[in-house]
Write a protein that holds these residues in place. Structure first.
Motif, mmCIF file in Angstrom:
data_model
loop_
_atom_site.group_PDB
_atom_site.id
_atom_site.type_symbol
_atom_site.label_atom_id
_atom_site.label_comp_id
_atom_site.label_asym_id
_atom_site.label_seq_id
_atom_site.Cartn_x
_atom_site.Cartn_y
_atom_site.Cartn_z
ATOM 1 N N GLN A 59 0.895 -0.903 -0.159
ATOM 2 C CA GLN A 59 -0.152 -0.103 -0.150
ATOM 3 C C GLN A 59 0.807 1.268 0.094
ATOM 4 O O GLN A 59 0.656 2.181 -0.700
ATOM 5 N N ALA A 60 1.689 1.246 0.627
ATOM 6 C CA ALA A 60 2.784 2.402 1.109
ATOM 7 C C ALA A 60 3.431 2.652 -0.483
ATOM 8 O O ALA A 60 3.885 3.664 -0.700
ATOM 9 N N GLU A 61 4.083 1.443 -1.130
ATOM 10 C CA GLU A 61 4.559 1.571 -2.469
ATOM 11 C C GLU A 61 3.758 2.187 -3.244
ATOM 12 O O GLU A 61 4.106 3.082 -4.170
ATOM 13 N N MET A 62 2.452 1.678 -3.322
ATOM 14 C CA MET A 62 1.360 2.287 -4.203
ATOM 15 C C MET A 62 1.173 3.609 -3.957
ATOM 16 O O MET A 62 1.083 4.369 -5.178
ATOM 17 N N ALA A 63 1.097 4.073 -2.991
ATOM 18 C CA ALA A 63 0.985 5.548 -2.867
ATOM 19 C C ALA A 63 2.183 6.163 -3.163
ATOM 20 O O ALA A 63 2.067 7.364 -3.616
ATOM 21 N N MET A 64 3.358 5.783 -3.103
ATOM 22 C CA MET A 64 4.654 6.263 -3.641
ATOM 23 C C MET A 64 4.484 6.672 -5.152
ATOM 24 O O MET A 64 5.099 7.524 -5.575
ATOM 25 N N TYR A 65 4.115 5.445 -5.543
ATOM 26 C CA TYR A 65 3.645 5.523 -7.307
ATOM 27 C C TYR A 65 2.820 6.646 -7.670
ATOM 28 O O TYR A 65 3.189 7.389 -8.475
ATOM 29 N N GLN A 66 2.023 7.070 -6.723
ATOM 30 C CA GLN A 66 0.927 7.992 -7.100
ATOM 31 C C GLN A 66 1.844 9.380 -6.701
ATOM 32 O O GLN A 66 1.658 10.235 -7.632
ATOM 33 N N SER A 67 2.721 9.508 -5.723
ATOM 34 C CA SER A 67 3.586 10.837 -5.686
ATOM 35 C C SER A 67 4.432 11.053 -7.318
ATOM 36 O O SER A 67 4.458 11.943 -7.554
ATOM 37 N N LYS A 68 5.247 9.795 -7.567
ATOM 38 C CA LYS A 68 5.919 9.925 -8.928
ATOM 39 C C LYS A 68 5.141 10.419 -9.994
ATOM 40 O O LYS A 68 5.346 11.180 -10.748
ATOM 41 N N GLN A 69 3.700 9.850 -10.076
ATOM 42 C CA GLN A 69 2.910 10.263 -11.240
ATOM 43 C C GLN A 69 2.535 11.710 -11.143
ATOM 44 O O GLN A 69 2.372 12.237 -12.032
ATOM 45 N N ALA A 70 2.316 12.124 -9.757
ATOM 46 C CA ALA A 70 1.937 13.479 -9.410
ATOM 47 C C ALA A 70 2.961 14.547 -9.902
ATOM 48 O O ALA A 70 3.119 15.749 -9.833
ATOM 49 N N GLY A 71 3.972 13.693 -10.436
ATOM 50 C CA GLY A 71 5.223 14.823 -10.744
ATOM 51 C C GLY A 71 6.255 14.741 -9.630
ATOM 52 O O GLY A 71 7.489 15.747 -9.842
ATOM 53 N N ARG A 72 6.385 13.871 -8.470
ATOM 54 C CA ARG A 72 7.604 13.524 -7.813
ATOM 55 C C ARG A 72 7.858 14.722 -6.718
ATOM 56 O O ARG A 72 7.274 15.743 -6.785
ATOM 57 N N ASN A 73 8.992 14.469 -5.875
ATOM 58 C CA ASN A 73 9.118 15.428 -4.850
ATOM 59 C C ASN A 73 7.605 15.795 -3.914
ATOM 60 O O ASN A 73 7.510 17.009 -3.717
ATOM 61 N N THR A 74 6.900 14.653 -3.896
ATOM 62 C CA THR A 74 5.726 15.163 -3.007
ATOM 63 C C THR A 74 5.297 13.759 -2.160
ATOM 64 O O THR A 74 6.095 12.860 -2.428
ATOM 65 N N TRP A 75 4.356 14.036 -1.552
ATOM 66 C CA TRP A 75 3.558 12.741 -0.753
ATOM 67 C C TRP A 75 2.428 12.476 -0.994
ATOM 68 O O TRP A 75 1.741 13.332 -1.292
ATOM 69 N N ARG A 76 1.957 11.027 -0.673
ATOM 70 C CA ARG A 76 0.450 10.833 -1.014
ATOM 71 C C ARG A 76 0.482 9.683 0.221
ATOM 72 O O ARG A 76 0.826 8.768 0.403
ATOM 73 N N PHE A 77 -0.720 9.850 0.862
ATOM 74 C CA PHE A 77 -1.335 8.700 1.577
ATOM 75 C C PHE A 77 -2.111 7.602 0.786
ATOM 76 O O PHE A 77 -2.698 7.983 -0.211
ATOM 77 N N PHE A 78 -2.110 6.506 0.983
ATOM 78 C CA PHE A 78 -2.784 5.422 0.683
ATOM 79 C C PHE A 78 -3.925 5.569 0.643
ATOM 80 O O PHE A 78 -4.422 5.681 1.843
ATOM 81 N N ASP A 79 -4.729 5.345 -0.378
ATOM 82 C CA ASP A 79 -6.377 5.243 -0.181
ATOM 83 C C ASP A 79 -7.006 4.040 -0.637
ATOM 84 O O ASP A 79 -6.386 3.417 -1.578
#
Ligand code: C2E
Ligand code: CA
Ligand code: CA
Ligand code: CA
Length: 412
Positions: free
Chosen positions: A130-150
């Motif tokens: 889940q944490a990794e999936m959320a990390m990929y969301q951050s990558k897709q959002a353009g990196r240098n950011t964070w996302r919570f898993f949902d």
């Protein structure tokens, strides 16, 4: 890590798992050597430990991936997520500081995913995913950011995995088909067709290529599907060669960059041409500009080898990419294909007319045939003809149709 992680079921205070992936690390490692890479990882690891503030457990997963386990976040979930936001921002700031290694300045950043452990959360393995999936969301959002898993994200991922496994079976289940759309010259004579892939799914009906080709590309399935397309299109071409009504037709086939870059692509293509008996002079591969972004010289060399077989090349979706025009005249191309996003709204925006006219000029000056796709009205066609466009494809002349319909139309 699995041992350190609290069992979520009897966990009172929320804990969280943070997945950190460095952005830009691979580039440093590849272009400045492993020593610089290792040094950089040490520096980044120290920064992560420091930003996590003493109590958290930090582990390196391998490569440039780290996880942080933060426990005892307090009893309220709202407070816990606030704390995690602050931690994530601290981490991002720490990772984005410039790094000096032997007088060279390196700039990295981090992409972060966060998931909570607590009642209802899965086991260690699941939480990590889940944490990794959320990390990929951050990558897709353009990196240098964070996302919570949902959890909604999880549902999308599960559906997608299902879709992918169905696509994997589509070929054996005989659910793939080619439709054909005619291409005409200035005197409205049919000179050839473009083969367009269709997936007939037993439940969803016909899935449009825009919905499954991106997934086929991300999962590498496009390599075997593309092989099937080439095989099917070439067999069809060979069959037409023996039919007096259809003998002169050319066949355009879309080739995905991933497929083209397979080391054995030329070999496969040659094998298919020989096995089917298709006339390579009538086969045209449609390539897109993004193919030339990474290794233009290698791509050009592969094109050269294919050209020797007699096969033709069209540059598809021309005008939508970001590539420089400088490489155009160094490629063994035969045709430029103006993207329909300029042709369909041709008269709605003056810029489209300028773009189409420029592409036609450019093609003519380079000695390339220019074809416009997405030609829907006579007015569009006439305007394009006045600019000197050589060939047309679009609903005005015919939609993509199954084989039987095409053959019937062409018989007259
Ligand atoms: P494309 O290569 O740009 O193909 C042209 C698309 O425009 C086709 O959509 C075609 O049906 C549509 N089109 C043609 N004329 C008109 C028109 O006058 N008006 C409108 N509104 N649309 C028109 P289709 O068949 O849905 O294919 C979409 C894309 O999927 C293709 O775009 C191509 O990028 C990809 N694709 C299709 N078949 C294959 C394949 O076998 N391999 C690969 N790698 N990609 C494929
Ligand atoms: Ca990375
Ligand atoms: Ca195309
Ligand atoms: Ca296009």
């Amino acid at each position: 890590l699995a041992q350190a992680m609290p069992d979520s079921r009897d966990h009172e205070q929320p804990a969280a798992l943070v997945f950190v992936d460095l952005d830009g690390f691979k580039h440093v490692n590849d272009s400045h050597g492993h020593q610089a890479g290792d040094e950089l990882l040490r520096i980044m690891a120290d920064r992560i430990v420091e930003a996590s503030g003493g109590k958290a457990l930090v582990a390196r997963l391998g490569g440039d991936e780290f996880v942080i386990l933060v426990e005892e976040l307090g009893l309220s979930v709202a407070l816990a997520s606030q704390r995690m936001e602050r931690l994530a921002n601290r981490l991002l700031a720490a990772l984005a500081e410039p790094c000096w290694i032997s007088d060279r300045r390196h700039l990295l950043s981090g992409s972060i995913g966060i998931t909570f452990l607590g009642a209802g959360a899965g086991d260690a393995e699941e939480c990590l995913q889940q944490a990794e999936m959320a990390m990929y969301q951050s990558k897709q959002a353009g990196r240098n950011t964070w996302r919570f898993f949902d959890p909604a994200m999880q549902a999308v991922a599960v559906r997608r995995a299902l879709f992918e496994s169905e696509l994997r079976q589509a070929e054996q289940r005989d659910e793939l088909a080619l439709h054909y759309q005619i291409q005409v010259d200035r005197s409205a004579r049919v000179t050839g067709v473009e083969a367009l892939l269709r997936w007939h799914h037993p439940e969803y009906g016909t899935v449009p290529p825009y919905d499954f080709i991106p997934i086929a590309e991300q999962s590498y399935l496009i390599v075997s599907i593309g092989d099937w397309v080439l095989q099917t299109a070439c067999a069809q071409l060979a069959e037409w060669q023996t039919n007096p009504h259809l003998a002169g037709l050319s066949m355009a086939v879309n080739i995905s960059p991933l497929q083209f870059q397979q080391p054995e692509f030329v070999y496969r293509l040659e094998k298919i041409i020989v096995a089917t008996g298709a006339n390579p002079e009538r086969l045209k591969l449609e390539l897109t500009e993004n193919l030339f972004m990474e290794e233009p010289d290698a791509v050009r060399e592969t094109m050269r080898r294919i050209r020797i077989l007699g096969v033709k090349f069209a540059l598809d979706d021309f005008g939508t990419g970001y590539s420089s025009l400088g490489y155009l005249n160094r490629l063994p191309l035969d045709q430029l294909k103006i993207d329909q996003s300029f042709v369909r709204p041709l008269f709605e925006d003056g810029a489209n007319e300028v773009i189409c006219a420029s592409i036609i000029d450019l093609g003519r000056n380079l000695g390339l045939e220019v074809i416009a796709e997405g030609v829907e009205t006579q007015a569009h066609r006439d305007w394009l003809e006045r600019q000197g466009c050589h060939a047309y494809q679009g609903y005005l002349f015919g939609r993509p149709v199954p084989l039987e319909a095409l053959e019937e139309n062409l018989r007259g």
